[in-house]
Scaffold this motif. Structure first.
Motif, PDB file in Angstrom:
ATOM      1  N   VAL A  28       0.843  -1.206   0.000  1.00 49.17           N
ATOM      2  CA  VAL A  28       0.000   0.000   0.000  1.00 49.17           C
ATOM      3  C   VAL A  28       0.874   1.251   0.000  1.00 49.17           C
ATOM      4  CG1 VAL A  28      -1.696   1.322   1.331  1.00 49.17           C
ATOM      5  CG2 VAL A  28      -1.939  -1.165   1.080  1.00 49.17           C
ATOM      6  N   LYS A  29       1.957   1.277   0.811  1.00 49.53           N
ATOM      7  CA  LYS A  29       2.853   2.425   0.860  1.00 49.53           C
ATOM      8  C   LYS A  29       3.546   2.625  -0.486  1.00 49.53           C
ATOM      9  CE  LYS A  29       3.805   2.272   5.828  1.00 49.53           C
ATOM     10  NZ  LYS A  29       4.850   2.093   6.866  1.00 49.53           N
ATOM     11  N   THR A  30       3.922   1.521  -1.117  1.00 45.84           N
ATOM     12  CA  THR A  30       4.568   1.613  -2.434  1.00 45.84           C
ATOM     13  C   THR A  30       3.632   2.245  -3.460  1.00 45.84           C
ATOM     14  OG1 THR A  30       5.945  -0.328  -1.949  1.00 45.84           O
ATOM     15  CG2 THR A  30       5.672   0.287  -4.265  1.00 45.84           C
ATOM     16  N   ILE A  31       2.388   1.814  -3.437  1.00 42.56           N
ATOM     17  CA  ILE A  31       1.390   2.386  -4.376  1.00 42.56           C
ATOM     18  C   ILE A  31       1.215   3.874  -4.125  1.00 42.56           C
ATOM     19  CG2 ILE A  31      -1.046   2.343  -5.006  1.00 42.56           C
ATOM     20  CD1 ILE A  31      -1.015  -0.681  -4.531  1.00 42.56           C
ATOM     21  N   TYR A  32       1.212   4.252  -2.846  1.00 47.96           N
ATOM     22  CA  TYR A  32       1.024   5.666  -2.508  1.00 47.96           C
ATOM     23  C   TYR A  32       2.177   6.529  -3.009  1.00 47.96           C
ATOM     24  CZ  TYR A  32       0.308   9.843   0.315  1.00 47.96           C
ATOM     25  OH  TYR A  32       0.126  11.133   0.725  1.00 47.96           O
ATOM     26  N   ASP A  63       4.670   7.750  -8.823  1.00 52.79           N
ATOM     27  CA  ASP A  63       4.485   9.015  -9.546  1.00 52.79           C
ATOM     28  C   ASP A  63       3.520   8.862 -10.720  1.00 52.79           C
ATOM     29  OD1 ASP A  63       6.267  10.356  -7.866  1.00 52.79           O
ATOM     30  OD2 ASP A  63       7.990   9.747  -9.097  1.00 52.79           O
ATOM     31  N   THR A  64       3.355   7.657 -11.242  1.00 49.41           N
ATOM     32  CA  THR A  64       2.508   7.412 -12.420  1.00 49.41           C
ATOM     33  C   THR A  64       1.077   7.147 -11.980  1.00 49.41           C
ATOM     34  OG1 THR A  64       4.438   6.372 -13.425  1.00 49.41           O
ATOM     35  CG2 THR A  64       2.344   6.115 -14.570  1.00 49.41           C
ATOM     36  N   PHE A  65       0.142   7.638 -12.791  1.00 48.15           N
ATOM     37  CA  PHE A  65      -1.288   7.433 -12.540  1.00 48.15           C
ATOM     38  C   PHE A  65      -1.596   5.934 -12.528  1.00 48.15           C
ATOM     39  CE2 PHE A  65      -5.675   6.997 -14.054  1.00 48.15           C
ATOM     40  CZ  PHE A  65      -6.345   7.843 -13.189  1.00 48.15           C
ATOM     41  N   LEU A  66      -2.274   5.444 -11.461  1.00 48.57           N
ATOM     42  CA  LEU A  66      -2.500   4.008 -11.269  1.00 48.57           C
ATOM     43  C   LEU A  66      -3.991   3.721 -11.184  1.00 48.57           C
ATOM     44  CD1 LEU A  66      -1.369   1.138 -10.696  1.00 48.57           C
ATOM     45  CD2 LEU A  66      -1.505   1.726  -8.249  1.00 48.57           C
ATOM     46  N   ASP A  94      -5.017   5.580  -7.548  1.00 50.77           N
ATOM     47  CA  ASP A  94      -5.665   6.824  -7.983  1.00 50.77           C
ATOM     48  C   ASP A  94      -7.113   6.584  -8.357  1.00 50.77           C
ATOM     49  OD1 ASP A  94      -3.376   8.799  -7.988  1.00 50.77           O
ATOM     50  OD2 ASP A  94      -2.527   7.236  -9.263  1.00 50.77           O
ATOM     51  N   VAL A  95      -7.412   5.458  -9.009  1.00 52.64           N
ATOM     52  CA  VAL A  95      -8.777   5.123  -9.417  1.00 52.64           C
ATOM     53  C   VAL A  95      -8.989   3.645  -9.125  1.00 52.64           C
ATOM     54  CG1 VAL A  95     -10.400   4.922 -11.334  1.00 52.64           C
ATOM     55  CG2 VAL A  95      -8.881   6.904 -11.202  1.00 52.64           C
TER      56      VAL A  95
END
Length: 289
Positions: free
Chosen positions: A62-66, A69-72, A90-91
């Motif tokens: 979860v921290k890595t996803i946060y 820099d790229t829209f996820l 992000d979505v």
């Protein structure tokens, strides 16, 4: 993606999506993808049990996803499945298919838009050509362009009309100025002290004549009213009645109007037209009626 937008460049970053080693594999793949300079990243896998999808609840993942820099876009499992990784994205969409739809464009919609734009440009071009032809035709049929001398003649005639109108306007303006000047002179004369004195003298003479006339009229009316009053008083005077043979009988200073107002033997005073008589009542007789 191939069906919706086949020209899209897609790079796959395989990773384990269940099991104990899945979080580390997912974090490694996401970091590599984040450095790839992509427009968007899709984190997806098919449906599974709660245990199969539990790796997507890993705290480090979860921290890595946060930190990406790229829209996820995350589409993990089925619509009812929800993981912490999806909430950090992000979505979040329900399925991997929806994730693909989220970052791609439908080629058939694009084709329809291109066809519509093509038709619009075609129609617009035809309209512009038609309008240009109309303008060109109006230029070709313009009488002034065909015969410039006629345009000069018409303008000369118009100039003559305007010159005549201007002359008439100046003449009328001069006449109005003269009228205004005369009106101003009359107004100044009416406002001058000499005119006020003359006007006052005329009003005074008129008032004096009217007063004399009213006075004579009132005097005549008063004389006529006085004569009528004198005639009326004379007609009602007791002396006039006495002169016609009547007499006034008084007893004890009161006028006797009836037989019963005096007694036999009572003295009375009788006034006639030329004097007074004293008499005593010897007999009383009443008339019937």
């Amino acid at each position: 993606l191939k069906k919706r937008w086949p020209m899209m460049n897609v790079t796959l970053y395989p990773a384990l999506v269940q099991g104990r080693d899945a979080p580390a594999s997912l974090m490694q793949a996401l970091r590599r993808a984040d450095r790839g300079g992509h427009d968007a990243l899709l984190l997806v896998r098919g449906g599974g049990s709660f245990e199969d999808l539990f790796c997507f609840n890993d705290e480090n993942l979860v921290k890595t996803i946060y930190d990406l820099d790229t829209f996820l876009v995350a589409g993990i499992g089925h619509e009812v499945d929800t993981t912490l990784a999806e909430l950090a994205a992000d979505v979040r969409v329900a399925t991997p298919t929806y994730a693909a739809q989220r970052v791609s464009r439908d080629q058939y919609d694009a084709l329809r838009w291109i066809e519509g734009a093509k038709q619009f440009l075609t129609d617009r071009t035809r309209q512009m050509i038609t309008h240009s032809r109309t303008v060109l035709s109006s230029y070709e049929n313009n009488p002034y362009l065909r015969d410039p001398l006629m345009w000069v003649v018409e303008k000369q005639m118009r100039l003559d009309q305007l010159s005549g109108a201007l002359e008439n306007a100046l003449t009328k303006r001069y006449e109005m100025a003269c009228i205004r000047e005369r009106s101003l002179k009359d107004a100044l004369w009416a406002a001058s002290p000499r005119h006020a004195i003359e006007s006052g003298r005329q009003k005074l003479d008129s008032a004096r004549g009217l007063l004399n006339q009213n006075t004579r009229t009132q005097l005549r009316h008063q004389k006529e009213r006085f004569a009528r009053s004198v005639a009326l008083l004379d007609a009602c005077s007791p002396l006039q009645v006495l002169s016609r043979g009547y007499a006034i009988v008084q007893a004890e200073g009161k006028v006797v109007r009836a037989v019963d107002e005096v007694r036999l033997g009572e003295e009375v005073r009788i006034t006639v037209s030329d004097g007074t008589l004293k008499a005593a009542i010897t007999k009383k007789e009443k008339t019937n009626g």
